[in-house]
Write a protein that holds these residues in place. Structure first.
Motif, mmCIF file in Angstrom:
data_model
loop_
_atom_site.group_PDB
_atom_site.id
_atom_site.type_symbol
_atom_site.label_atom_id
_atom_site.label_comp_id
_atom_site.label_asym_id
_atom_site.label_seq_id
_atom_site.Cartn_x
_atom_site.Cartn_y
_atom_site.Cartn_z
ATOM 1 N N GLY A 60 -4.397 -145.718 79.653
ATOM 2 C CA GLY A 60 -5.683 -145.301 80.385
ATOM 3 C C GLY A 60 -6.852 -145.336 79.475
ATOM 4 N N ALA A 61 -6.727 -146.048 78.344
ATOM 5 C CA ALA A 61 -8.098 -146.095 77.384
ATOM 6 C C ALA A 61 -9.153 -146.786 78.134
ATOM 7 N N ARG A 62 -10.269 -146.218 78.030
ATOM 8 C CA ARG A 62 -11.468 -146.973 78.607
ATOM 9 C C ARG A 62 -12.611 -146.967 77.438
ATOM 10 N N THR A 63 -12.700 -146.049 76.575
ATOM 11 C CA THR A 63 -13.822 -145.837 75.753
ATOM 12 C C THR A 63 -13.392 -146.248 74.448
ATOM 13 N N ALA A 64 -14.555 -146.580 73.262
ATOM 14 C CA ALA A 64 -14.214 -146.806 72.062
ATOM 15 C C ALA A 64 -13.386 -145.883 71.619
ATOM 16 N N ASP A 65 -13.556 -144.575 71.748
ATOM 17 C CA ASP A 65 -12.840 -143.363 70.975
ATOM 18 C C ASP A 65 -11.574 -143.518 71.480
ATOM 19 N N GLN A 66 -11.216 -143.758 72.594
ATOM 20 C CA GLN A 66 -9.968 -143.924 73.164
ATOM 21 C C GLN A 66 -9.318 -144.875 72.711
ATOM 22 N N PHE A 67 -9.901 -146.122 72.359
ATOM 23 C CA PHE A 67 -9.037 -147.274 71.888
ATOM 24 C C PHE A 67 -9.062 -147.034 70.326
ATOM 25 N N ASP A 68 -9.877 -146.558 69.485
ATOM 26 C CA ASP A 68 -9.624 -146.490 68.298
ATOM 27 C C ASP A 68 -8.757 -145.156 68.085
ATOM 28 N N THR A 69 -7.300 -145.582 67.496
ATOM 29 C CA THR A 69 -6.537 -144.263 67.325
ATOM 30 C C THR A 69 -6.210 -144.180 65.959
ATOM 31 N N THR A 70 -7.076 -144.557 65.105
ATOM 32 C CA THR A 70 -6.960 -144.147 63.679
ATOM 33 C C THR A 70 -7.331 -142.564 63.478
ATOM 34 N N THR A 71 -6.957 -141.897 62.377
ATOM 35 C CA THR A 71 -7.143 -140.478 62.205
ATOM 36 C C THR A 71 -8.404 -140.442 61.396
ATOM 37 N N GLU A 72 -8.628 -139.296 61.084
ATOM 38 C CA GLU A 72 -9.779 -139.093 60.137
ATOM 39 C C GLU A 72 -9.583 -139.294 58.877
ATOM 40 N N GLU A 73 -8.192 -138.670 58.346
ATOM 41 C CA GLU A 73 -7.845 -139.360 57.112
ATOM 42 C C GLU A 73 -7.714 -140.518 56.845
ATOM 43 N N GLN A 74 -7.228 -141.677 57.639
ATOM 44 C CA GLN A 74 -7.193 -143.079 57.705
ATOM 45 C C GLN A 74 -8.558 -143.467 57.381
ATOM 46 N N ARG A 75 -9.508 -143.083 58.023
ATOM 47 C CA ARG A 75 -10.781 -143.502 57.987
ATOM 48 C C ARG A 75 -11.675 -143.133 56.752
ATOM 49 N N ALA A 76 -11.260 -142.124 56.309
ATOM 50 C CA ALA A 76 -11.672 -141.648 54.809
ATOM 51 C C ALA A 76 -11.135 -142.409 53.891
ATOM 52 N N ALA A 77 -9.701 -142.631 53.819
ATOM 53 C CA ALA A 77 -9.235 -143.404 53.011
ATOM 54 C C ALA A 77 -9.638 -144.879 52.974
ATOM 55 N N ALA A 78 -9.834 -145.477 54.282
ATOM 56 C CA ALA A 78 -10.264 -146.969 54.197
ATOM 57 C C ALA A 78 -11.642 -146.859 53.727
ATOM 58 N N THR A 79 -12.553 -146.355 53.786
ATOM 59 C CA THR A 79 -13.898 -146.255 53.273
ATOM 60 C C THR A 79 -14.156 -145.549 51.960
ATOM 61 N N ALA A 80 -13.161 -145.163 51.229
ATOM 62 C CA ALA A 80 -13.176 -144.954 49.911
ATOM 63 C C ALA A 80 -13.807 -146.148 49.021
ATOM 64 N N ALA A 81 -14.407 -145.639 47.999
ATOM 65 C CA ALA A 81 -14.939 -146.530 47.111
ATOM 66 C C ALA A 81 -14.006 -147.642 46.525
ATOM 67 N N PRO A 82 -14.072 -148.859 46.431
ATOM 68 C CA PRO A 82 -13.241 -149.856 45.951
ATOM 69 C C PRO A 82 -12.893 -149.675 44.441
ATOM 70 N N THR A 83 -11.612 -150.067 44.144
ATOM 71 C CA THR A 83 -11.272 -149.559 42.787
ATOM 72 C C THR A 83 -11.009 -150.871 42.078
ATOM 73 N N GLY A 84 -11.502 -152.110 42.599
ATOM 74 C CA GLY A 84 -11.448 -153.228 41.559
ATOM 75 C C GLY A 84 -10.245 -154.088 41.724
ATOM 76 N N GLY A 85 -10.045 -155.214 41.074
ATOM 77 C CA GLY A 85 -8.690 -155.882 41.142
ATOM 78 C C GLY A 85 -8.730 -156.745 42.465
ATOM 79 N N GLU A 86 -10.103 -157.240 43.134
ATOM 80 C CA GLU A 86 -9.879 -157.701 44.228
ATOM 81 C C GLU A 86 -10.796 -159.213 44.079
ATOM 82 N N GLU A 87 -10.372 -160.186 45.028
ATOM 83 C CA GLU A 87 -11.241 -161.372 44.778
ATOM 84 C C GLU A 87 -11.997 -161.570 46.200
#
Length: 166
Positions: A60-87
């Motif tokens: 029954g999802a209809r809004t962006a909030d309903q379709f985005d099922t990531t948690t607050e913890e996941q969003r915080a971890a995903a937006t943490a500063a990069p640690t390097g080692g990437e190209e």
């Protein structure tokens, strides 16, 4: 009363369209002509699975909030500063991907195998850890709803994103 030939021919053609079978339905949860669902993407790389994986949205999802099922913890971890080692793999013009595919991901021709990575949206200054998925077809990259929201990228635009691989 006599009908003109053109409208009669048009009605016959249009009524024939209703008889076409085997046309695949479109939309969330669509099932193909033979009853099969599209294959699910493989599991994300283990080192980022806890960050980028999310359950599917409810039917029954209809809004962006309903379709985005990531948690607050996941969003915080995903937006943490990069640690390097990437190209830096390159820049892509991206569009919103299928909102029913949960998690943080991008489908792009910049990779030929699934791997971990990061997206950066220079216009907002935001970045996010994502799963990099290969895009089999030509065309622009597709980004998950959750990732677009973390990047603060407009959902209806075609933002240019920088893609990094680990």
């Amino acid at each position: 009363m006599r009908m003109k030939p053109f409208p009669v021919a048009l009605l016959m053609i249009l009524s024939g369209c209703a008889q076409i079978s085997g046309v695949a339905p479109v939309g969330p949860g669509a099932v193909g002509a033979r009853g099969e669902r599209p294959p699910a993407p493989p599991a994300p790389p283990a080192e980022i699975a806890a960050i980028v994986s999310a359950p599917p949205p409810s039917g029954g999802a209809r809004t962006a909030d309903q379709f985005d099922t990531t948690t607050e913890e996941q969003r915080a971890a995903a937006t943490a500063a990069p640690t390097g080692g990437e190209e830096r793999l390159g820049e892509v013009v991206a569009s919103l991907g299928d909102p029913t595919e949960p998690g943080l991901w991008i489908k792009t021709t910049l990779v030929d195998e699934q791997r971990s990575g990061r997206l950066e949206y220079p216009d907002s200054g935001q970045s996010a850890v994502v799963e990099l998925r290969p895009l089999d077809a030509d065309g622009g990259a597709q980004v998950s709803l959750a990732a677009m929201r973390l990047l603060e990228a407009p959902l209806t635009d075609l933002p240019t994103l920088i893609v990094y691989g680990n």
